[in-house]
Scaffold this active site. Structure first.
Site, PDB file in Angstrom:
ATOM      1  N   HIS A  14     -19.490 -13.235  41.432  1.00  0.00           N
ATOM      2  CA  HIS A  14     -19.542 -14.386  40.709  1.00  0.00           C
ATOM      3  C   HIS A  14     -18.095 -14.956  41.100  1.00  0.00           C
ATOM      4  CE1 HIS A  14     -20.065 -17.762  38.120  1.00  0.00           C
ATOM      5  NE2 HIS A  14     -19.217 -17.651  37.676  1.00  0.00           N
ATOM      6  N   ALA A  50     -29.444  -9.089  31.982  1.00  0.00           N
ATOM      7  CA  ALA A  50     -30.436 -10.399  32.259  1.00  0.00           C
ATOM      8  C   ALA A  50     -29.614 -11.669  31.542  1.00  0.00           C
ATOM      9  CB  ALA A  50     -31.561 -10.104  31.340  1.00  0.00           C
ATOM     10  N   GLY A  51     -28.410 -11.803  31.376  1.00  0.00           N
ATOM     11  CA  GLY A  51     -27.809 -12.988  30.985  1.00  0.00           C
ATOM     12  C   GLY A  51     -27.344 -13.592  32.191  1.00  0.00           C
TER      13      GLY A  51
END
Ligand code: GAR
Length: 189
Positions: free
Chosen positions: A108, A141-142
């Site tokens: 990210h 899963a976020g």
């Protein structure tokens, strides 16, 4: 170590991994590169490098659950030790995380937990931070959440645009991703 890399865009970070494997800096097998849509640079450059590629096109599935199942089935078929989300702009289902516990990794372009989401660079710039950077982390899963593996700081320069800042972040991000993959390989799988 076998990896599957998931992309949605140009795949320049993936290219750094391809290059590091080609030069011998990294010893791993890129089992396949997959995308959630057709026409990504990431899949094109992978095919050009002679890698196995696949597309699980989000728009081809009537429901989100069907796409989730197809993605899991396709990725699992390559039996990867790690799955790398390298500019893959979709949140995977909890079942995907369960199938690859501690083995799904995301990169990210911000210093998480600050500025998660699809516009990490734009949001950091808009906030006015003086230092941002990149994060490689175990994904859950976020949205860009999960335990951090490594980070690199990148100063924001006066007059930076989203593009100029993202380009400098990507230089650091590529090095960080290659470094993390090397460390995971050395740790043994
Ligand atoms: C990278 O900067 C990656 O961190 C980001 O997309 C870019 C993909 O570039 N991912 C996210 O923002 C995930 N929230 P690339 O396709 O040129 O490697």
């Amino acid at each position: 170590m076998r990896i599957v890399v998931l992309v949605s865009g140009s795949g320049s970070n993936l290219q750094a991994v391809i290059d590091a494997v080609a030069s011998g800096e990294l010893t791993l097998d890129i089992a396949a590169v997959g995308a959630d849509r057709h026409g990504t640079g990431g899949v094109e450059r992978s095919a050009a490098a002679g890698l196995e590629t696949f597309v699980v096109n989000f728009k081809d599935y009537a429901t989100r659950a069907e796409w989730d199942r197809a993605l899991l089935q396709t990725v699992s078929s390559y039996q990867p030790d790690y799955v790398i989300s390298s500019g893959f702009m979709r949140i995977v289902a909890p079942g995907f995380i369960d199938a690859f516990p501690g083995r799904y990794i995301n990169t990210h372009p911000a210093l998480l937990p600050s500025f998660p989401g699809a516009h990490g660079v734009r949001d950091a710039l808009a906030y006015g931070v003086k230092v941002t950077g990149c994060t490689v982390h175990y994904a859950d899963a976020g949205v860009d959440t999960g335990p951090i593996i490594a980070q690199r700081a990148v100063p924001v320069e006066d007059g930076d645009s989203e593009e100029s800042l993202h380009e400098r972040i990507k230089v650091a991000e590529r090095e960080l991703l290659v470094q993390v993959l090397g460390a995971l390989g050395n740790a043994g799988t």
